[in-house]
Design an enzyme around this catalytic site. Sequence first.
Site, PDB file in Angstrom:
ATOM      1  N   ASP A 102       0.896  -1.149   0.000  1.00  0.00           N
ATOM      2  CA  ASP A 102       0.000   0.000   0.000  1.00  0.00           C
ATOM      3  C   ASP A 102       0.945   1.212   0.000  1.00  0.00           C
ATOM      4  O   ASP A 102       2.131   1.081   0.327  1.00  0.00           O
ATOM      5  CB  ASP A 102      -0.863  -0.047   1.265  1.00  0.00           C
ATOM      6  CG  ASP A 102      -1.670   1.216   1.455  1.00  0.00           C
ATOM      7  OD1 ASP A 102      -2.288   1.674   0.482  1.00  0.00           O
ATOM      8  OD2 ASP A 102      -1.680   1.744   2.577  1.00  0.00           O
ATOM      9  N   LEU A 103       0.453   2.381  -0.363  1.00  0.00           N
ATOM     10  CA  LEU A 103       1.332   3.557  -0.435  1.00  0.00           C
ATOM     11  C   LEU A 103       1.215   4.451   0.809  1.00  0.00           C
ATOM     12  O   LEU A 103       2.165   4.566   1.604  1.00  0.00           O
ATOM     13  CB  LEU A 103       1.009   4.359  -1.697  1.00  0.00           C
ATOM     14  CG  LEU A 103       1.766   5.665  -1.897  1.00  0.00           C
ATOM     15  CD1 LEU A 103       3.260   5.417  -2.083  1.00  0.00           C
ATOM     16  CD2 LEU A 103       1.221   6.407  -3.122  1.00  0.00           C
ATOM     17  N   ASP A 104       0.020   5.038   0.976  1.00  0.00           N
ATOM     18  CA  ASP A 104      -0.166   5.994   2.073  1.00  0.00           C
ATOM     19  C   ASP A 104      -0.119   5.289   3.422  1.00  0.00           C
ATOM     20  O   ASP A 104      -0.921   4.402   3.687  1.00  0.00           O
ATOM     21  CB  ASP A 104      -1.520   6.705   1.911  1.00  0.00           C
ATOM     22  CG  ASP A 104      -1.564   7.552   0.636  1.00  0.00           C
ATOM     23  OD1 ASP A 104      -0.506   8.115   0.287  1.00  0.00           O
ATOM     24  OD2 ASP A 104      -2.619   7.641   0.005  1.00  0.00           O
ATOM     25  N   THR A 151       1.140  10.340   3.857  1.00  0.00           N
ATOM     26  CA  THR A 151       0.429  11.463   3.249  1.00  0.00           C
ATOM     27  C   THR A 151      -0.918  11.737   3.923  1.00  0.00           C
ATOM     28  O   THR A 151      -1.627  12.655   3.526  1.00  0.00           O
ATOM     29  CB  THR A 151       0.174  11.189   1.753  1.00  0.00           C
ATOM     30  OG1 THR A 151      -0.296   9.859   1.654  1.00  0.00           O
ATOM     31  CG2 THR A 151       1.422  11.368   0.932  1.00  0.00           C
ATOM     32  N   LYS A 208      -8.737   6.618   5.809  1.00  0.00           N
ATOM     33  CA  LYS A 208      -7.551   5.836   5.409  1.00  0.00           C
ATOM     34  C   LYS A 208      -7.909   4.728   4.427  1.00  0.00           C
ATOM     35  O   LYS A 208      -8.758   3.894   4.725  1.00  0.00           O
ATOM     36  CB  LYS A 208      -6.947   5.157   6.648  1.00  0.00           C
ATOM     37  CG  LYS A 208      -5.773   5.870   7.250  1.00  0.00           C
ATOM     38  CD  LYS A 208      -5.103   4.929   8.236  1.00  0.00           C
ATOM     39  CE  LYS A 208      -3.982   5.581   8.990  1.00  0.00           C
ATOM     40  NZ  LYS A 208      -3.391   4.628   9.943  1.00  0.00           N
ATOM     41  N   SER A 249      -2.290   0.783  -4.402  1.00  0.00           N
ATOM     42  CA  SER A 249      -2.812   1.954  -3.705  1.00  0.00           C
ATOM     43  C   SER A 249      -4.063   2.465  -4.393  1.00  0.00           C
ATOM     44  O   SER A 249      -4.120   2.497  -5.627  1.00  0.00           O
ATOM     45  CB  SER A 249      -1.767   3.071  -3.701  1.00  0.00           C
ATOM     46  OG  SER A 249      -2.360   4.298  -3.299  1.00  0.00           O
ATOM     47  N   ALA A 250      -5.039   2.883  -3.588  1.00  0.00           N
ATOM     48  CA  ALA A 250      -6.278   3.452  -4.137  1.00  0.00           C
ATOM     49  C   ALA A 250      -6.056   4.867  -4.672  1.00  0.00           C
ATOM     50  O   ALA A 250      -6.937   5.450  -5.276  1.00  0.00           O
ATOM     51  CB  ALA A 250      -7.352   3.475  -3.056  1.00  0.00           C
ATOM     52  N   LYS A 301     -10.883  -1.496  -1.564  1.00  0.00           N
ATOM     53  CA  LYS A 301     -10.600  -2.295  -0.377  1.00  0.00           C
ATOM     54  C   LYS A 301     -11.765  -2.108   0.594  1.00  0.00           C
ATOM     55  O   LYS A 301     -12.283  -0.993   0.668  1.00  0.00           O
ATOM     56  CB  LYS A 301      -9.293  -1.805   0.288  1.00  0.00           C
ATOM     57  CG  LYS A 301      -8.078  -1.894  -0.631  1.00  0.00           C
ATOM     58  CD  LYS A 301      -6.896  -1.130  -0.036  1.00  0.00           C
ATOM     59  CE  LYS A 301      -5.778  -0.989  -1.065  1.00  0.00           C
ATOM     60  NZ  LYS A 301      -4.640  -0.180  -0.584  1.00  0.00           N
ATOM     61  N   GLU A 360       0.066  -3.385   4.542  1.00  0.00           N
ATOM     62  CA  GLU A 360      -1.021  -2.399   4.682  1.00  0.00           C
ATOM     63  C   GLU A 360      -1.019  -1.738   6.051  1.00  0.00           C
ATOM     64  O   GLU A 360      -0.603  -2.347   7.036  1.00  0.00           O
ATOM     65  CB  GLU A 360      -2.358  -3.135   4.545  1.00  0.00           C
ATOM     66  CG  GLU A 360      -2.987  -3.067   3.176  1.00  0.00           C
ATOM     67  CD  GLU A 360      -3.540  -1.699   2.820  1.00  0.00           C
ATOM     68  OE1 GLU A 360      -3.619  -0.810   3.694  1.00  0.00           O
ATOM     69  OE2 GLU A 360      -3.894  -1.527   1.635  1.00  0.00           O
ATOM     70  N   ASP A 361      -1.555  -0.502   6.105  1.00  0.00           N
ATOM     71  CA  ASP A 361      -1.717   0.168   7.404  1.00  0.00           C
ATOM     72  C   ASP A 361      -3.191   0.386   7.741  1.00  0.00           C
ATOM     73  O   ASP A 361      -3.502   0.995   8.762  1.00  0.00           O
ATOM     74  CB  ASP A 361      -1.002   1.524   7.404  1.00  0.00           C
ATOM     75  CG  ASP A 361      -1.704   2.524   6.510  1.00  0.00           C
ATOM     76  OD1 ASP A 361      -2.139   2.128   5.409  1.00  0.00           O
ATOM     77  OD2 ASP A 361      -1.844   3.686   6.920  1.00  0.00           O
TER      78      ASP A 361
HETATM   79  C1  G6P Z   1      -5.217   6.274  -0.275  1.00  0.00           C
HETATM   80  C2  G6P Z   1      -5.415   7.082   1.004  1.00  0.00           C
HETATM   81  C3  G6P Z   1      -6.819   7.648   1.069  1.00  0.00           C
HETATM   82  C4  G6P Z   1      -7.146   8.411  -0.220  1.00  0.00           C
HETATM   83  C5  G6P Z   1      -7.004   7.479  -1.408  1.00  0.00           C
HETATM   84  C6  G6P Z   1      -7.298   8.185  -2.726  1.00  0.00           C
HETATM   85  O1  G6P Z   1      -5.893   5.071  -0.173  1.00  0.00           O
HETATM   86  O2  G6P Z   1      -5.174   6.283   2.145  1.00  0.00           O
HETATM   87  O3  G6P Z   1      -6.929   8.484   2.196  1.00  0.00           O
HETATM   88  O4  G6P Z   1      -8.464   8.920  -0.167  1.00  0.00           O
HETATM   89  O5  G6P Z   1      -5.680   6.978  -1.427  1.00  0.00           O
HETATM   90  O6  G6P Z   1      -6.298   9.134  -2.975  1.00  0.00           O
HETATM   91  P1  G6P Z   1      -6.312  10.148  -4.175  1.00  0.00           P
HETATM   92  O7  G6P Z   1      -4.899  10.645  -4.250  1.00  0.00           O
HETATM   93  O8  G6P Z   1      -6.716   9.396  -5.400  1.00  0.00           O
HETATM   94  O9  G6P Z   1      -7.295  11.218  -3.855  1.00  0.00           O
HETATM   95 MG    MG Z   2      -2.680   3.161   3.638  1.00  0.00          MG
END
Ligand code: G6P
Ligand code: MG
Length: 227
Positions: A9-11, A17, A45, A116-117, A147, A171-172
């Site tokens: 996962d990224l964030d 972020t 999140k 990552s979403a 997810k 993942e977090d």
């Molecule tokens: C991640 C973050 C979410 C965020 C989503 C979409 O999953 O944890 O908090 O809403 O990405 O991010 P974006 O950059 O597409 O708005």
């Molecule tokens: Mg995350």
Amino acid sequence: MMLQALIFDLDGVITDTAHLHFIAWRSVAAELGIQIDEEVNQSLKGISRMASLERILQVGGKTELFSETEKLAIAARKNERYVELLSSLGPASILPGIAPLLDELKSRGVGIGLASASLNAPGILQALGLAALFDYCADASRIAHSKPDPEIFLAACAGLGATPQRCIGVEDAQAGIAAINASGMVSIGIGATLSDANLRLNSTEELTWRRIAGLMDLTDTATSVRR
Ligand code: G6P
Ligand code: MG
């Protein structure tokens, strides 16, 4: 188990972020007359941009007030501010332990994937100076089910040409752990409050090759040990 790939996962795993998302959402929400706090932010999140907006409107009791077009405009405004804030990101923003782990995985020939979403994920990896290390990044714009659905992790496995049972997901977010588990991959959770991960760590600092190798030995004998 013969490990084929680690899918991140990224964030909250590669970089943090969440706070930047919060600043951007807070200012946009305030313009709509909605106050959001850190607790609301926690609940965003891992959730997509539009789903985050729905959640914020729900908090403010304003779900019915906006048309789809207006909601898209609000989300676009939030993203403009978020992207401005992303300009503060650089290699120093990589969470502890992640850069050495990625190098180690590369040298061992283990695949590296991203699930990552965030539609901003490619730009963020670029800003961190990590883009070239990733073998495959799932395209969030092509994912129909967010997810806890396993879709994005399965898309990353497919892109890497890897079998889910031979991959580890990191993942977090609780919804992210559920997604990894549902995909058939082995799960690692980063954070004190997570449950159901095959391995739970308190921070990315603990995410070392040693821990990963240990987890592989464990899953050889019992794939279903989830704590
Ligand atoms: C991640 C973050 C979410 C965020 C989503 C979409 O999953 O944890 O908090 O809403 O990405 O991010 P974006 O950059 O597409 O708005
Ligand atoms: Mg995350």
